[in-house]
Design a protein around this motif. Structure first.
Motif, PDB file in Angstrom:
ATOM      1  N   SER A 122     -17.995  -5.152 -11.875  1.00  0.00           N
ATOM      2  CA  SER A 122     -17.622  -3.811 -12.261  1.00  0.00           C
ATOM      3  C   SER A 122     -18.382  -3.409 -13.499  1.00  0.00           C
ATOM      4  O   SER A 122     -19.144  -4.172 -14.069  1.00  0.00           O
ATOM      5  CB  SER A 122     -16.119  -3.751 -12.518  1.00  0.00           C
ATOM      6  OG  SER A 122     -15.763  -4.813 -13.363  1.00  0.00           O
ATOM      7  N   GLU A 181      -7.704  -5.239  -9.537  1.00  0.00           N
ATOM      8  CA  GLU A 181      -8.389  -5.772  -8.360  1.00  0.00           C
ATOM      9  C   GLU A 181      -9.784  -6.248  -8.733  1.00  0.00           C
ATOM     10  O   GLU A 181     -10.246  -7.296  -8.280  1.00  0.00           O
ATOM     11  CB  GLU A 181      -8.460  -4.696  -7.266  1.00  0.00           C
ATOM     12  CG  GLU A 181      -7.150  -4.593  -6.503  1.00  0.00           C
ATOM     13  CD  GLU A 181      -6.946  -3.212  -5.932  1.00  0.00           C
ATOM     14  OE1 GLU A 181      -7.915  -2.440  -5.888  1.00  0.00           O
ATOM     15  OE2 GLU A 181      -5.799  -2.921  -5.550  1.00  0.00           O
ATOM     16  N   ASP A 182     -10.425  -5.455  -9.558  1.00  0.00           N
ATOM     17  CA  ASP A 182     -11.751  -5.883 -10.006  1.00  0.00           C
ATOM     18  C   ASP A 182     -11.690  -7.262 -10.619  1.00  0.00           C
ATOM     19  O   ASP A 182     -12.526  -8.129 -10.363  1.00  0.00           O
ATOM     20  CB  ASP A 182     -12.293  -4.897 -11.045  1.00  0.00           C
ATOM     21  CG  ASP A 182     -12.799  -3.637 -10.385  1.00  0.00           C
ATOM     22  OD1 ASP A 182     -12.914  -3.664  -9.149  1.00  0.00           O
ATOM     23  OD2 ASP A 182     -13.036  -2.657 -11.095  1.00  0.00           O
ATOM     24  N   ALA A 194      -2.910   3.811 -11.416  1.00  0.00           N
ATOM     25  CA  ALA A 194      -3.988   3.647 -10.446  1.00  0.00           C
ATOM     26  C   ALA A 194      -5.182   2.967 -11.111  1.00  0.00           C
ATOM     27  O   ALA A 194      -5.797   2.068 -10.545  1.00  0.00           O
ATOM     28  CB  ALA A 194      -4.405   5.014  -9.901  1.00  0.00           C
ATOM     29  N   TYR A 195      -5.434   3.405 -12.301  1.00  0.00           N
ATOM     30  CA  TYR A 195      -6.544   2.810 -13.041  1.00  0.00           C
ATOM     31  C   TYR A 195      -6.297   1.327 -13.264  1.00  0.00           C
ATOM     32  O   TYR A 195      -7.153   0.480 -13.004  1.00  0.00           O
ATOM     33  CB  TYR A 195      -6.684   3.537 -14.373  1.00  0.00           C
ATOM     34  CG  TYR A 195      -7.825   3.053 -15.200  1.00  0.00           C
ATOM     35  CD1 TYR A 195      -9.125   3.105 -14.701  1.00  0.00           C
ATOM     36  CD2 TYR A 195      -7.618   2.531 -16.471  1.00  0.00           C
ATOM     37  CE1 TYR A 195     -10.182   2.680 -15.451  1.00  0.00           C
ATOM     38  CE2 TYR A 195      -8.671   2.105 -17.223  1.00  0.00           C
ATOM     39  CZ  TYR A 195      -9.958   2.175 -16.711  1.00  0.00           C
ATOM     40  OH  TYR A 195     -11.008   1.740 -17.470  1.00  0.00           O
ATOM     41  N   THR A 217       0.808  -1.214   0.000  1.00  0.00           N
ATOM     42  CA  THR A 217       0.000   0.000   0.000  1.00  0.00           C
ATOM     43  C   THR A 217       0.843   1.266   0.000  1.00  0.00           C
ATOM     44  O   THR A 217       0.310   2.360  -0.169  1.00  0.00           O
ATOM     45  CB  THR A 217      -0.920   0.025   1.220  1.00  0.00           C
ATOM     46  OG1 THR A 217      -0.142  -0.317   2.359  1.00  0.00           O
ATOM     47  CG2 THR A 217      -2.066  -0.947   1.045  1.00  0.00           C
ATOM     48  N   ARG A 271      -4.465  -0.595 -11.592  1.00  0.00           N
ATOM     49  CA  ARG A 271      -4.511  -1.331 -10.342  1.00  0.00           C
ATOM     50  C   ARG A 271      -5.954  -1.641  -9.968  1.00  0.00           C
ATOM     51  O   ARG A 271      -6.299  -2.739  -9.573  1.00  0.00           O
ATOM     52  CB  ARG A 271      -3.851  -0.501  -9.248  1.00  0.00           C
ATOM     53  CG  ARG A 271      -2.912  -1.330  -8.410  1.00  0.00           C
ATOM     54  CD  ARG A 271      -2.118  -0.507  -7.430  1.00  0.00           C
ATOM     55  NE  ARG A 271      -2.469   0.856  -7.275  1.00  0.00           N
ATOM     56  CZ  ARG A 271      -1.738   1.879  -7.728  1.00  0.00           C
ATOM     57  NH1 ARG A 271      -0.619   1.648  -8.368  1.00  0.00           N
ATOM     58  NH2 ARG A 271      -2.108   3.114  -7.529  1.00  0.00           N
ATOM     59  N   GLN A 272      -6.757  -0.593 -10.146  1.00  0.00           N
ATOM     60  CA  GLN A 272      -8.158  -0.790  -9.780  1.00  0.00           C
ATOM     61  C   GLN A 272      -8.778  -1.888 -10.645  1.00  0.00           C
ATOM     62  O   GLN A 272      -9.463  -2.791 -10.150  1.00  0.00           O
ATOM     63  CB  GLN A 272      -8.910   0.524  -9.978  1.00  0.00           C
ATOM     64  CG  GLN A 272     -10.312   0.482  -9.411  1.00  0.00           C
ATOM     65  CD  GLN A 272     -11.264   1.258 -10.293  1.00  0.00           C
ATOM     66  OE1 GLN A 272     -10.881   2.266 -10.860  1.00  0.00           O
ATOM     67  NE2 GLN A 272     -12.475   0.781 -10.404  1.00  0.00           N
ATOM     68  N   GLU A 273      -8.501  -1.797 -11.888  1.00  0.00           N
ATOM     69  CA  GLU A 273      -9.045  -2.806 -12.801  1.00  0.00           C
ATOM     70  C   GLU A 273      -8.544  -4.177 -12.418  1.00  0.00           C
ATOM     71  O   GLU A 273      -9.256  -5.171 -12.456  1.00  0.00           O
ATOM     72  CB  GLU A 273      -8.648  -2.488 -14.238  1.00  0.00           C
ATOM     73  CG  GLU A 273      -9.215  -1.214 -14.749  1.00  0.00           C
ATOM     74  CD  GLU A 273     -10.717  -1.306 -14.932  1.00  0.00           C
ATOM     75  OE1 GLU A 273     -11.310  -0.271 -15.214  1.00  0.00           O
ATOM     76  OE2 GLU A 273     -11.282  -2.406 -14.763  1.00  0.00           O
TER      77      GLU A 273
END
Lengths: 129, 730
Positions: free
Chosen positions: B385, B367-368, B360-361, B260, B363-365
């Protein structure tokens, strides 16, 4: 359907009903019927007044009934009287007996004529047990 | 190594390529097609989407770029470079390919298509005379806003897809064979296109730079890659190396994914690793002309490290320093495009900063997708998502399918008896009187109605006798399909219910299902203890060969039954065996004998309306409708609500050309049938499921014979009330 009818022929009504049945067939039913029969029938029907009408039952390519001579060469031509045709359609007379007794004459492949019985039966709604 | 893996799909992950494919197809590409004409594979046009906001000048630039007529920039290999429509057309698998290359940038190992192919482009450039020139040309072009935009939009668009393989690979979930199918298709595509490739290689090279890394380049690039693989082993090795490197990078990213610390997350190293994993850095490293040695070093390193599954930091770092410009297209966000273009030539630090939102994008994807993958693995995939709406759709389909199968009984999944909804009898005995008053004046009120029986069955769904009663009632009410379903259910619950077997045989006879009728009778005979000895005796005398045809079996069974009947001729007549024999004879269209059997049975059961109807039907089918009529009348006297007898009466009248009478009878039958429908409180009573098509069709035929076209059309609309009104006005 009305274009199939010819005044003064009982057979025309039967054939019109048959055409109706064919037009209501699903593609699959039509295919199986065509596969089963695979022939073109030319029907020359003479009525009591001596007039002749011609219909064609095409169960080779299109699966249809129409008035007039067949568009392509028929497998068999069946010549009979209006009365005989009606009896055949009603199941009172079977095709072989009619042929034997001379009520029905054929030109071409006679074996196809025996299939006519089955086709005419398709036009009738069967009573359920 | 990677090609075999591509076939074996070891790294494909549990994600279904079909799902990715459907995502591709469901996107609207009309705009892009408008812009650039037909003939190109749909997916490869995504790159143009972002072109819309561009100024006309830029558009012209693009047009000049793509038109063979315009004079090409010096770096271009040939004027015809960008006429791709032919190539695209010759790519039959371009559609199937699209999901594959789209996924590749992430993980690239199994599907190195896009970036790997790009790298091959560069490799091919190297030996060429104008190699260095073209590379610089490419780089320059990339620096222009237009190309940057082009490159970027797909990157952001495709992110969702691109992450799938990566995740699945890193989680090392086993895969299903189905996932490999598209790959095989892709390979087939390679072979097919190969001959045409040589001329198009240069075109593709530029195209892959001009258009997006992911989508646009993929279709043309794939065959190129295949060519390299087959042609030159040394070259073929390189994409594989790239795979190794990318895989290692992906592994690293996945392992540190839970980290993190933003500093670490946004560090240049992590950005590089992502790029590595996406396959861009490696690719470029291989291809930079001036740094061929360095890239070679990276390659060898990657090779070694790929096996060891360790991450090597220094070489990627070197590569990154070497290839600032070429990393951009994917990493930059559309918003940052202009600034990026300027940055591209200037500082490295800026680039690292630029990558932040994109990372960041990603990463988010990422995780999704991890979540989604888990769901898929655990078998309860739910849309997680925004981009998984397709997924949800597939899931729904799957769920429907599973429900369909799970609730099926036997071989006919749809054979479940569909009860009418809103059945008032369901409320129990209390509702009985109220409903009876509602139905006052109807014949059916005198007898148990279908609704009542359905309610009884629903209250006691494991009672075979109730199912049987319902089945017989449905037979009476001329709903053969439902009768068969109910009887089947009864027999599932209690296979020894002989009467149900007999009823089922009758239903099958009515449906024209010979084998069904035969097997039902056979079951009936074999389960009938009363005749087991006689049957065994007959079987001993007349052994039935295994390979007997169905008609022979039918004959054999009839002989068997006849012998039994003969043996018992002296004693009491058993109506059931007469009926069974009659049913078989009916199936065989031996109507005279069948009638004899039914009349014999009738002698024992003179009050059986069913038997009267059966005699009548047998007579009618053998061409004696006028004789049949009296049997139908008797049946209707015994049971006024006997819809089937009424319908048969109508048929016989039609055959006798008494059409008015026939229409009246069939209409009566229809009204009775409609009486079984539930009176919907909302008022729109739907009788369509309740009345049967056969009745309407017969009625229509009658109307046509009566020259009443208006009534026939009402038949087509199944409008009972209107028909009744019009008919009575006649």
């Amino acid at each position: 359907m009305s274009d199939i009818k010819v005044e003064g022929f009982k057979a025309s009504e039967i054939l019109a009903a048959l055409a109706e049945v064919f037009s209501n067939y699903s593609d699959q039913e039509k295919k199986s019927q065509i596969k089963k029969t695979n022939g073109i029938f030319e029907m020359r029907v003479k009525n009591a007044e001596g007039k002749e009408a011609v219909w064609t039952i095409d169960l080779k390519s299109t699966g249809s009934v129409y008035k007039g001579a067949p568009k392509s060469k028929p497998n068999v031509t069946i010549i009979m009287s209006d009365e005989t045709f009606t009896q055949l359609a009603e199941g009172k007379l079977d095709g072989q007996k009619a042929f034997m007794s001379g009520k029905l004459k054929t030109k071409g492949n006679m074996m196809f004529a025996t299939k006519l019985d089955g086709i005419l039966k398709a036009a009738k709604t069967k009573a359920k047990l | 190594m990677s090609l075999p893996m591509l076939v074996n799909g070891a790294e494909c992950g549990p994600s279904n390529p079909l799902q990715g494919l459907s995502k591709r197809f469901d996107q609207d590409r009309g705009i892009q097609q408008d812009q650039f004409g037909a003939g190109r594979a749909g997916s490869s046009k995504e790159a143009f989407r972002s072109q819309y906001p561009l100024s006309p000048g830029v558009n012209q630039d693009a047009a000049r770029f793509f038109s063979s007529a315009a004079s090409p920039p010096p770096a271009l290999a040939s004027p015809a470079a960008f006429d791709f429509s032919a190539l695209h057309r010759s790519l039959p698998v371009s559609h199937t390919q699209s999901p594959v290359p789209v996924q590749s940038p992430i993980q690239s190992p199994p599907l190195q298509a896009g970036p790997a192919a790009w790298s091959t482009d560069f490799l091919l450039q190297q030996p060429g005379p104008s190699a260095s020139v073209s590379v610089t040309g490419g780089a320059q072009r990339q620096a222009t806003p237009m190309t940057v935009e082009q490159n970027m939009s797909p990157a952001s668009q495709q992110v969702p897809n691109t992450y799938m393989p990566g995740l699945s690979w890193s989680s090392s979930v086993g895969m299903s064979a189905a996932q490999f199918a598209p790959m095989a298709g892709v390979q087939g595509g390679f072979a097919q296109v190969k001959p045409q490739i040589d001329a198009a290689i240069w075109d593709q090279e530029f195209r892959s730079q001009e258009l997006s890394l992911n989508s646009a380049a993929s279709a043309p690039a794939l065959p190129m890659e295949a060519e390299t693989v087959t042609e030159a082993p040394s070259r073929a090795q390189q994409p594989h190396d790239a795979d190794e490197l990318a895989r290692t990078a992906a592994l690293l990213i996945d392992t540190v994914q839970n980290e993190t610390n933003p500093k670490f997350k946004n560090s240049a190293f992590m950005g590089l690793m992502r790029q590595l994993r996406d396959g861009e850095v490696t690719v470029e490293g291989n291809d930079m002309v001036q740094r061929s040695e360095a890239s070679g070093g990276v390659q060898s390193h990657a090779d070694a490290k790929g096996k060891g599954r360790a991450v090597d930091v220094p070489p990627p770092a070197v590569t990154r320093m070497q290839l600032p410009t070429l990393q951009r297209p994917v990493t930059a966000t559309p918003a940052a495009s202009t600034s990026l273009a300027t940055e591209q030539t200037s500082d490295e630090v800026g680039e690292a900063r630029q990558e932040d939102p994109n990372d960041a994008y990603f990463r988010q994807e990422n995780e999704d997708y991890i979540r989604m993958q888990k769901d898929i693995v655990s078998g309860r995939a739910t849309p997680q998502s925004h981009f998984s709406s397709q997924q949800a759709e597939w899931d729904n389909l799957q769920r429907d399918w599973e429900a369909f199968e799970a609730s099926s009984h036997g071989l006919q999944p749809l054979s479940n008896y569909q009860f009418q909804v809103n059945n008032p009898y369901l409320n129990g005995e209390a509702s009985r009187t109220r409903h009876h008053t509602a139905h006052a004046g109807m014949n059916e009120a005198l007898y148990e109605s279908v609704l009542e029986m359905e309610a009884a069955v629903q209250r006691d769904p494991t009672n075979a006798a109730r199912w049987y009663e319902l089945g017989v009632k449905q037979q009476e009410n001329e709903r053969e399909q439902k009768a068969v379903q109910a009887l089947r259910r009864a027999l599932e619950l209690d296979p020894t219910h002989l009467a149900a077997w007999l009823a089922l045989a009758i239903s099958h006879t009515n449906e024209g299902n010979r084998s069904g009728a035969y097997s039902a009778i056979r079951e009936w005979v074999e389960r009938n203890e009363r005749y087991s000895a006689a049957v065994a005796q007959f079987r001993a005398l007349n052994p039935e060969s295994e390979d007997a045809r169905s008609s022979e079996r039918l004959q054999n069974m009839m002989q068997c039954l006849m012998s039994i009947v003969r043996e018992h001729a002296g004693g009491e007549i058993d109506a059931d065996i007469q009926i069974a024999l009659a049913v078989l004879l009916n199936t065989n269209e031996d109507y005279t004998k069948a009638r004899d059997c039914f009349t014999t049975a009738l002698a024992v059961r003179p009050d059986d309306s069913l038997l009267y109807n059966r005699v009548g039907a047998t007579l009618a089918n053998s061409g004696h409708p006028e004789e049949a009529l009296q049997y139908y009348y008797t049946a209707l006297e015994l049971n006024p609500g006997y819809i089937r007898a009424r319908f048969n009466l109508g048929i016989s009248c039609t055959n006798l050309r008494r059409y008015d009478e026939a229409a009246q009878h069939i209409l009566d039958a229809l009204i009775l049938q409609a009486g079984d429908s539930v009176h919907d409180p909302s008022g729109n009573e739907d009788t369509r499921g309740v009345t049967s098509h056969a009745l309407w069709d017969s009625l229509k035929t009658c109307c046509l014979h009566m020259q009443r076209l208006d009534l026939a059309t009402l038949c087509d609309h199944r409008d009972l009330d209107a028909f009744r009104l019009n008919f009575q006005m006649m």
